[in-house]
Design an enzyme around this catalytic site. Structure first.
Site, PDB file in Angstrom:
ATOM      1  N   ASP A 132      -1.551  16.472  -9.072  1.00  0.00           N
ATOM      2  CA  ASP A 132      -0.963  15.678  -8.003  1.00  0.00           C
ATOM      3  C   ASP A 132       0.529  15.582  -8.235  1.00  0.00           C
ATOM      4  O   ASP A 132       0.971  15.420  -9.372  1.00  0.00           O
ATOM      5  CB  ASP A 132      -1.577  14.272  -7.998  1.00  0.00           C
ATOM      6  CG  ASP A 132      -2.922  14.274  -7.305  1.00  0.00           C
ATOM      7  OD1 ASP A 132      -3.059  15.028  -6.330  1.00  0.00           O
ATOM      8  OD2 ASP A 132      -3.817  13.543  -7.754  1.00  0.00           O
TER       9      ASP A 132
ATOM     10  N   ASP B  29      16.385  -5.834  -1.797  1.00  0.00           N
ATOM     11  CA  ASP B  29      15.206  -4.947  -1.706  1.00  0.00           C
ATOM     12  C   ASP B  29      14.677  -4.674  -3.119  1.00  0.00           C
ATOM     13  O   ASP B  29      15.347  -4.044  -3.933  1.00  0.00           O
ATOM     14  CB  ASP B  29      15.656  -3.651  -1.013  1.00  0.00           C
ATOM     15  CG  ASP B  29      14.511  -2.672  -0.827  1.00  0.00           C
ATOM     16  OD1 ASP B  29      13.398  -2.989  -1.291  1.00  0.00           O
ATOM     17  OD2 ASP B  29      14.743  -1.608  -0.241  1.00  0.00           O
TER      18      ASP B  29
END
Lengths: 689, 560
Positions: free
Chosen positions: A305, A342
């Site tokens: 992956d 953020d």
């Protein structure tokens, strides 16, 4: 990744039980599992009986035959000892696991779904529903049907940081023996007592359920076959000698026989297998069968992956690309402001980059009178509202839509068409390079694009080069579009990639590779990975994954670290290589043993055969004794190697064979000549014969 | 002298090695036609299929292929035994040869069916022409063809294809390979002076005025297939030392080339069918290396004078000339002795009993290994057994479960390969042990001591290797020898064909894996070394104690 240190074989906690174990394993039922050592034990019994007979009648050279007998038994004991040491190391681990399995109480939810009653954990059946609350131990393996909780899985992973488990999705599996730290969960039991994950782990590391793997069986057949050949070679000698008018004492024949049969590898074979499993366990990977470990060594294709394996889990800002008329510094400034609050890794990386490139320091959000606008799935943007000014960052299309909306609302110019085109051009550029573009807009004005980059892990490129040398093809699996995927694949140096991959694509890829005669390994965690995990020759399920994934795979990685697939392959190869190397060594040893014993054996018949005594061993008796001592001691000398394993180097099969052939073949040829000569000198010096 | 010997060896061995390359190519064309029976050049398959009828109609799996082969050989054995038993009543018996003894019939039929050609009889005094040609020479063709057929089937199986049909293969091997080659060789031999006649023995008056009966017959035909098919059974008792079987230097060279030509070509045929010429090259090189070592050993040890002439006023500067045919040159004898035993041929060009002790060891080593070129077809099959064992160990050493040509080698394959190798050891050592310790062997010896032991060892070695040469000096036409070696020859023939085919049968049921640079390469020097080491340690060392009590003991007790 918590790799527990390997216990030294000289550790007293292992050594003492192992010595006892060596004697306990003299049980014929245990010995019978190992054909070579069983044969040695049988002939040792035979010679012991003959020795006792000679002792009674006073015939023969008692001192000599006593010593040969002694070393024959040592040979068997050393083999048992090797196996016991290997098992001992696993036992220590099993012990700590077993502690976590201590008797638990379970709160079984009544059939009507209301109320619970306390039952013993061991009495739970598959399908029962139990309630587990903070502080309680999960009684058995199961799947969360309701609730979310943080769970301490240190019992199995050794990692004390808690993990989140919740119903639905890919994190719903819980393991018996682990502890709920907060909240509560309802769990449907999926494993009956005695067959839980921890039970299986204990059995595996203890080696109690160790089944011989196909290659081990084949090797045992080879060793048994060689033993038969040497039975033939030695059993015919008395007739030959009788023709020549001589007779060979049984003890000498037995000595020749035992030194010729492959006792070295026979003695160490099961230790090598146990140690191989153990290496995996110490690596926090559980193989459900030894067969899987062997298959790991055969892997031709690795499916990896992208996220978390090839690239770091998070993207990072790497560049500011302003449109015309905007300076890079202005863009950086706006982006930094938008990201200050953020907390996502991407956001933080923007702040860091702005500081690195332009020295823009953190600002006090409250002082700026700013409100943070968090990311939502609808807006697909985040940002900040300052006094009368708004900054947004987000996916390019989302930002463009945002501009259209705001300009339509307040009637301002919706950014020039030119700047839009420019923005889109930059975005395409970034995509092609394998990055993710993030547009920044301030008060309806496009400022530019941030280049969020997938950061390829350090050293991973070298790993792939290594894998290629091992003859293993790597395929990157990613949900990215083909353009981005191609760029990352090129940067990481994988051989191939599968973009926009669905679980069906993965399964198909595995089948295609297998149809080409390749063995495939992959790892996965989700329920939709289960078919692919089951289809792959080596399927490593992440411990964080679902029960379905864990059931489908043939290995479980307790650390849930997909990179480990590479090490798993190496461990598999190491296991097989150790077997091969010690087999070669064992067989190559025979040449020297022939030259030690055969002249000594026939010298009474033809004295001139001393010409074959190339080692110049002092007497026939010392020659035979030295050979049998060497044969026994070499087992002990090779125990560390068999537990540690022969080092695997990714240098290609041909060079690897050349290297091992030189070390263990040529070495196996030469070492016993030196060893037997040395022992002969000692035996003669201290007057043993 | 040394240069001459080296040139001689290079000419014979090197020349044959070169010639084996095109022949291997031809044999693949003959044995394994790529085209379908309906194709333009499918004429041979169609013709053989027509002859074979329903028997040759379909492809066989390994059990059916093997059954067909065994049934065919059983019929051949019975026919041969019948002809030998009834030769006094049958035609083509101009010299009125009488009936043979029962155990000798069994031994001879077994010997020729098994491609061994161990001869406990003397052809020119015991057999009619019909026995020589109809029973023995016929079997020299079909037994050799059986070996080639088996190798073709084995190679096809390893290539992942159906094994083929035995009745097609044996026709291909007979009519397309052996018959044309034998015709060419027979013509060359006739030109070289070998007789080819159906007339009875010639009666000549010698210079001293004595009447002499000179046996003759259809010798050239017999000798050519005897050499080409690794048969070795001569028309005359003294085999190729007899002047009418091997008249001179050039026929000697031709006959030696014929010994190793087809065994060498079989390696290339195998490599071509499996599609791996480089692998074939490695196998060929390993076989050649063993062959050259044995030749060097025998020439070297034979350069020493023989003990038999010690103290006699005989010039021995040329080495041991006892038992040699001087017309073949000094290296001819030892070279022939190695070639004939390395290939399971068994014809002789010098008396092996008279070789120096260590020279005599070289032929025995050749037969113990029986794979350094080995018999027609079966030599390569024997090598396959060593390859299976070698690949198994080498495969693990590169960190994979072992595989050969992509086929996974597991317990069953290892078991079958070891059983086949074990069988050879059992027949040689077990037989020798029984005969050395009992009057069956001891009473038939002309020599005592280690040399006598070597004679017994050699006889069983020769029988088990399906070689057929004799150390001689052994009164071997006795009931125990005839029966024991007869049984050994038959078992040692068919077990090492049956088990390898079973291995291929087992392999072809598996998933074949792809090769990469992470898989074991069977094409380089490293693999060649591994294979050679396997042959020495697994194949040769088993016989070390026996060798010590035979040739080595004789050498150390007499030669110094």
């Amino acid at each position: 990744m918590s790799r527990s240190p390997s216990a030294s074989i000289f550790d007293a906690r292992i050594l003492a039980p192992a010595i006892a174990g060596a004697f306990r394993k003299l049980d014929p039922r245990t010995l019978a599992k190992n054909p070579v050592m069983f044969v040695v034990a049988v002939v040792s019994v035979l010679t012991t009986v003959l020795f006792v007979r000679d002792l009674v009648t006073g015939a023969g050279d008692l001192g000599f035959s006593f010593q040969i007998n002694l070393w024959l038994w040592f040979t068997v004991l050393f083999a048992n000892f090797a196996e016991a040491v290997a098992e001992g190391r696993g036992k220590a681990q099993a012990e700590s696991l077993r502690r976590s399995r201590s008797e638990t109480q379970a709160r079984l939810i009544n059939a009507d779904g209301e109320g619970t009653r306390l039952v013993a954990g061991a009495s739970l059946k598959v399908g029962d529903l139990v309630l587990v609350e903070a502080g309680e131990i999960i009684p058995s393996d199961g799947e969360i049907v309701e609730g979310v909780a943080s769970v301490n899985e240190a019992a199995i992973t050794g990692e004390s940081a808690p993990v989140i488990r919740e119903s639905g999705g890919d994190r719903s599996a819980v393991t018996g023996g682990t502890q709920v730290l907060s909240d509560w969960i309802r769990v449907r039991i999926t494993a009956a007592a005695g067959s839980t994950f921890i039970d299986r782990m204990v059995a595996l590391v203890e080696g109690a359920e160790r089944q011989k793997t196909p290659n081990e069986i084949a090797l045992n057949v080879l060793l048994a076959g060689l033993t038969l050949i040497f039975v033939l070679a030695t059993a015919t000698i008395p007739a030959f000698a009788a023709y020549a008018g001589g007779s060979i004492p049984v003890i000498v024949l037995v000595a020749l026989f035992v030194t010729l049969i492959p006792t070295t590898i026979g003695a160490l074979l099961s230790a090598i297998g146990i140690a191989g499993m153990d290496r995996l366990v110490r690596f926090n990977v559980l193989a459900m069968s030894g067969r899987a470990v062997e298959a790991a060594g055969d892997i031709d294709t690795l499916l990896l992956d992208k996220t978390g394996t090839i690239t770091l889990g998070n993207r990072q800002a790497s560049d500011f690309r302003p449109v015309k008329g905007v300076t890079e510094r202005d863009l950086a400034d706006a982006a930094q402001l938008a990201s200050l609050a953020d907390e996502t890794p991407e956001g933080r990386s923007i702040v860091v980059l702005a500081k690195e490139k332009y020295g823009i320091r953190g600002r006090d959000m409250a002082g700026l009178n700013a409100t943070f606008v968090p990311f939502t799935a609808q807006s697909r943007m985040s940002g900040v509202d300052l006094d009368g000014s708004s900054i947004r960052k987000g996916a390019v299309d989302a930002v463009l839509r945002h501009i259209e909306r705001t300009s339509a609302a307040n009637g301002s110019a919706a950014g020039t068409a030119e700047s839009r085109r420019e923005l889109e051009a930059i975005a395409t550029d970034i995509s092609k390079a394998g990055g993710t573009p993030l547009a920044v807009v301030r008060d309806g004005r496009l400022l530019g694009v941030l280049h969020l980059k997938d950061i390829v892990k350090g050293g991973i490129r070298e790993r792939f080069v290594e894998l290629r040398r091992m003859g293993i093809r790597t395929v990157m699996i990613t949900g990215d579009n083909p353009m981005t995927a191609a760029a990352i694949a090129a940067e990481a140096g994988v051989d191939d990639f599968l973009a926009e991959a669905t679980p069906e694509d993965k399964l198909k890829l595995i089948r295609d590779e297998q149809a080409k005669g390749k063995l495939v390994a992959m790892c996965g965690d989700g329920t939709n990975d289960a078919p692919a995990l089951a289809q792959a020759d080596v399927g490593v399920a992440m411990n964080t994954g679902t029960m379905a994934a864990r059931e489908a795979g043939n290995m479980v990685d307790l650390d849930s670290d997909p990179t480990k697939l590479i090490e798993i392959v190496e461990i598999g190869k190491q296991l097989l290589m150790t077997r091969g190397a010690l087999t070669t060594f064992s067989i190559a040893n025979d040449v020297a043993k022939y030259f030690a014993i055969v002249p000594a054996m026939f010298i009474a018949v033809y004295p001139q055969l001393d010409a074959l005594n190339v080692m110049g061993l002092s007497t026939p008796e010392s020659a035979i004794l030295s050979a049998i001592i060497f044969n026994a001691l070499i087992i002990v000398a090779l125990i560390p190697l068999s537990l540690k394993g022969v080092a695997y180097k990714a240098i290609g099969a041909d060079r690897l064979l050349q290297r091992n052939l030189l070390v263990y073949g040529l070495g196996g040829l030469i070492v016993p000549f030196i060893g037997i000569k040395a022992i002969d000198m000692i035996v003669t010096a201290i007057g043993l014969v | 002298m040394l240069t001459q010997s080296i040139l001689f060896v290079v000419l014979v061995v090197g020349g044959t090695a070169l010639a084996s390359w095109p022949l291997g190519r031809y044999m693949q064309w003959a044995m394994d036609p790529a085209d379908l029976p309906s194709g333009i050049s499918g004429w041979k398959t169609r013709a053989f299929a027509a002859i074979g009828g329903p028997l040759a109609a379909s492809s066989q799996n390994w059990t059916r292929y093997m059954s067909a082969m065994l049934a065919f050989n059983l019929v051949m054995f019975a026919v041969c035994a019948a002809i030998l038993a009834l030769q006094q009543h049958l035609p083509l018996n101009p010299d009125g040869r009488p009936a043979l003894e029962a155990s000798l019939i069994f031994n001879t039929a077994a010997s020729f069916t098994s491609n061994t050609n161990l001869q406990h009889y003397s052809g020119e005094v015991s057999l009619s022409y019909l026995s020589q040609l109809g029973a023995l020479m016929w079997l020299q063709f079909v037994s050799a063809a059986t070996g080639i057929a088996a190798l073709a089937a084995l190679a096809r199986g390893l290539a992942g294809r159906p094994l083929g049909n035995f009745f097609l293969d044996i026709q291909r091997a007979c009519f397309l390979v052996l018959l044309p080659a034998a015709l060419v060789l027979a013509v060359l031999l006739v030109i070289g002076g070998v007789p080819m006649t159906f007339e009875g023995a010639a009666i000549a008056t010698t210079l001293e005025g004595v009447q002499q009966t000179i046996a003759r017959g259809p010798v050239a035909a017999f000798v050519s297939i005897k050499q080409l098919g690794t048969n070795g059974g001569g028309f005359f008792g003294p085999n190729s030392t007899h002047p009418l079987e091997n008249p001179g230097f050039w026929t000697n060279i031709i006959e030696m080339v014929a010994i190793i030509l087809i065994p060498m070509a079989c390696v290339w045929m195998f490599a071509r069918i499996i599609g791996r010429l480089r692998h074939g090259g490695v196998i060929f090189a390993v076989m050649l290396a063993f062959l050259l070592v044995k030749i060097a050993g025998s020439v070297y040890f034979e350069a020493a004078p023989t003990r038999a002439f010690a103290g006699l006023p005989i010039d021995q500067t040329l080495g041991n000339l006892e038992g040699k045919e001087m017309r073949f040159g000094p290296a001819g004898g030892p070279l022939w002795s190695v070639l004939t035993t390395s290939t399971s041929n068994g014809s002789v060009g010098a008396m092996h009993d008279s070789l120096n002790p260590m020279t005599g060891l070289m032929p025995m080593v050749g037969m113990w290994l029986n794979a350094t070129f080995g018999g027609v077809g079966v030599g390569m099959i024997n090598m396959f057994l060593y390859i299976v064992v070698g690949v198994f160990i080498a495969g693990m050493m590169i960190g994979r479960t072992p595989e050969y040509l992509g086929w996974r080698v597991e317990a069953r394959e290892v078991k079958l390969a070891l059983l086949a190798l074990l069988a050879h050891g059992l027949f040689v050592l077990g037989g020798t042990a029984i005969f050395a310790a009992t009057p069956w062997g001891a009473d038939t010896l002309n020599n005592t001591g280690p040399h006598g032991f070597s004679e017994i060892l050699y006889e069983f070695t020769s029988a088990s290797a399906n070689n057929g040469s004799g150390f001689e000096g052994l009164g071997d036409n006795t009931m125990p020898w005839n029966i024991a070696t007869g049984i050994v020859m038959l078992l040692a023939r068919f077990i090492p064909i049956l088990l390898p085919l079973a291995i291929v049968g087992s392999l072809s049921g598996k998933r074949r894996s792809a090769e990469s640079n992470g898989t074991l390469s069977v094409e380089g020097g490293v693999f060649g070394t591994m294979l050679a080491a396997t042959i020495v340690v697994v194949g040769a060392l088993t016989f070390f104690p026996a060798a010590t009590l035979g040739p080595i003991a004789e050498h150390v007790t007499t030669m110094n």
